[in-house]
Write a protein that holds these residues in place. Sequence first.
Motif, short mmCIF file in Angstrom:
data_model
loop_
_atom_site.label_atom_id
_atom_site.label_comp_id
_atom_site.label_asym_id
_atom_site.label_seq_id
_atom_site.Cartn_x
_atom_site.Cartn_y
_atom_site.Cartn_z
N ARG A 1 -12.02 20.89 -39.52
CA ARG A 1 -11.93 19.53 -39.00
C ARG A 1 -12.34 18.52 -40.07
NH1 ARG A 1 -11.85 17.24 -33.90
NH2 ARG A 1 -12.92 15.24 -33.71
N ASP A 2 -13.33 18.88 -40.88
CA ASP A 2 -13.75 17.99 -41.96
C ASP A 2 -12.60 17.72 -42.92
OD1 ASP A 2 -16.32 17.72 -40.96
OD2 ASP A 2 -17.17 19.27 -42.27
N ARG A 3 -11.81 18.75 -43.22
CA ARG A 3 -10.67 18.56 -44.11
C ARG A 3 -9.63 17.65 -43.44
NH1 ARG A 3 -8.65 17.29 -48.82
NH2 ARG A 3 -6.59 18.17 -49.18
N ALA A 4 -9.43 17.80 -42.14
CA ALA A 4 -8.50 16.92 -41.43
C ALA A 4 -8.96 15.48 -41.54
CB ALA A 4 -8.39 17.34 -39.96
N HIS A 5 -10.27 15.25 -41.46
CA HIS A 5 -10.82 13.89 -41.62
C HIS A 5 -10.59 13.37 -43.04
CE1 HIS A 5 -13.73 14.57 -38.03
NE2 HIS A 5 -12.57 14.10 -37.64
N GLU A 6 -10.76 14.25 -44.03
CA GLU A 6 -10.52 13.85 -45.42
C GLU A 6 -9.06 13.42 -45.60
OE1 GLU A 6 -11.56 17.10 -48.01
OE2 GLU A 6 -13.64 17.11 -47.34
N LEU A 7 -8.15 14.20 -45.03
CA LEU A 7 -6.73 13.86 -45.15
C LEU A 7 -6.41 12.56 -44.42
CD1 LEU A 7 -4.99 17.34 -44.74
CD2 LEU A 7 -5.46 16.07 -46.85
N ALA A 8 -6.96 12.39 -43.23
CA ALA A 8 -6.71 11.16 -42.47
C ALA A 8 -7.15 9.93 -43.27
CB ALA A 8 -7.42 11.21 -41.12
N ALA A 9 -8.23 10.06 -44.00
CA ALA A 9 -8.73 8.94 -44.81
C ALA A 9 -7.80 8.60 -45.96
CB ALA A 9 -10.13 9.26 -45.34
N MET A 10 -6.91 9.52 -46.34
CA MET A 10 -5.95 9.27 -47.42
C MET A 10 -4.73 8.48 -46.95
SD MET A 10 -5.66 12.92 -49.33
CE MET A 10 -7.09 13.88 -49.75
N ILE A 11 -4.50 8.43 -45.66
CA ILE A 11 -3.34 7.74 -45.11
C ILE A 11 -3.59 6.23 -45.21
CG2 ILE A 11 -1.94 7.37 -43.03
CD1 ILE A 11 -2.66 10.27 -42.25
N PRO A 12 -2.64 5.48 -45.75
CA PRO A 12 -2.85 4.04 -45.96
C PRO A 12 -3.31 3.29 -44.72
CG PRO A 12 -0.78 4.71 -46.95
CD PRO A 12 -1.31 5.89 -46.20
N ASP A 13 -2.83 3.65 -43.55
CA ASP A 13 -3.19 2.96 -42.31
C ASP A 13 -4.69 2.96 -42.05
OD1 ASP A 13 -0.52 4.09 -42.37
OD2 ASP A 13 -0.26 3.31 -40.35
N ALA A 14 -5.38 4.00 -42.52
CA ALA A 14 -6.82 4.12 -42.29
C ALA A 14 -7.60 3.01 -42.99
CB ALA A 14 -7.32 5.49 -42.76
N GLY A 15 -7.03 2.43 -44.04
CA GLY A 15 -7.70 1.39 -44.79
C GLY A 15 -7.34 -0.03 -44.38
N ILE A 16 -6.57 -0.17 -43.32
CA ILE A 16 -6.13 -1.50 -42.88
C ILE A 16 -6.90 -1.91 -41.64
CG2 ILE A 16 -4.16 -2.84 -42.03
CD1 ILE A 16 -2.37 -0.91 -43.65
N GLU A 17 -7.54 -3.07 -41.73
CA GLU A 17 -8.30 -3.60 -40.59
C GLU A 17 -7.37 -3.75 -39.39
OE1 GLU A 17 -11.59 -4.55 -38.62
OE2 GLU A 17 -11.64 -4.18 -40.77
N GLY A 18 -7.78 -3.20 -38.24
CA GLY A 18 -6.97 -3.26 -37.04
C GLY A 18 -6.10 -2.04 -36.80
N LEU A 19 -6.07 -1.12 -37.77
CA LEU A 19 -5.34 0.14 -37.61
C LEU A 19 -6.32 1.29 -37.81
CD1 LEU A 19 -2.07 -0.53 -39.65
CD2 LEU A 19 -2.49 -0.92 -37.22
N GLY A 20 -5.85 2.49 -37.63
CA GLY A 20 -6.67 3.67 -37.85
C GLY A 20 -5.82 4.91 -37.67
N VAL A 21 -6.40 6.05 -37.96
CA VAL A 21 -5.71 7.32 -37.81
C VAL A 21 -6.56 8.20 -36.89
CG1 VAL A 21 -4.83 9.36 -39.00
CG2 VAL A 21 -4.71 7.11 -40.12
N GLU A 22 -5.99 8.57 -35.77
CA GLU A 22 -6.69 9.45 -34.83
C GLU A 22 -6.48 10.90 -35.26
OE1 GLU A 22 -6.47 10.74 -30.11
OE2 GLU A 22 -5.38 8.97 -30.79
#
Length: 120
Positions: free
Chosen positions: A89-110
């Motif tokens: 699960r930690d690796r899944a979180h690491e990958l999610a953080a690489m997705i550009p949407d995760a760095g945009i205020e108002g968006l996120g990656v579930e």
Amino acid sequence: MKYLLILNINPDVLAALPAEEQQAIGAGHQKFMDTIKASGEFHSTVALQQPAQSSVVKVRNGVPAVTDGPFVESKEFLGGYYLVDVASRDRAHELAAMIPDAGIEGLGVEVRGIEFADGI
């Protein structure tokens, strides 16, 4: 273990970004796909059409009916996902953080683990 990295989209947030940032999002997604393909963690991905292009099928008393929709109350909607096969699960979180949407205020990656799958 397989995880779904869910992209919840808010078109108002994306539309408010400068054009160069919008273009960088697409390039960032391509870089992300290249990374997870190279690591062997990529399984699949889809980008969905906006809700205005969707429809809902309901069967009542044996009669199917197709309507426009869904009509969501929220401004956010499921825009797509990546299905990844990772060690933790930690690796899944690491990958999610690489997705550009995760760095945009108002968006996120579930990040959601796959409980059951058939044929994938």
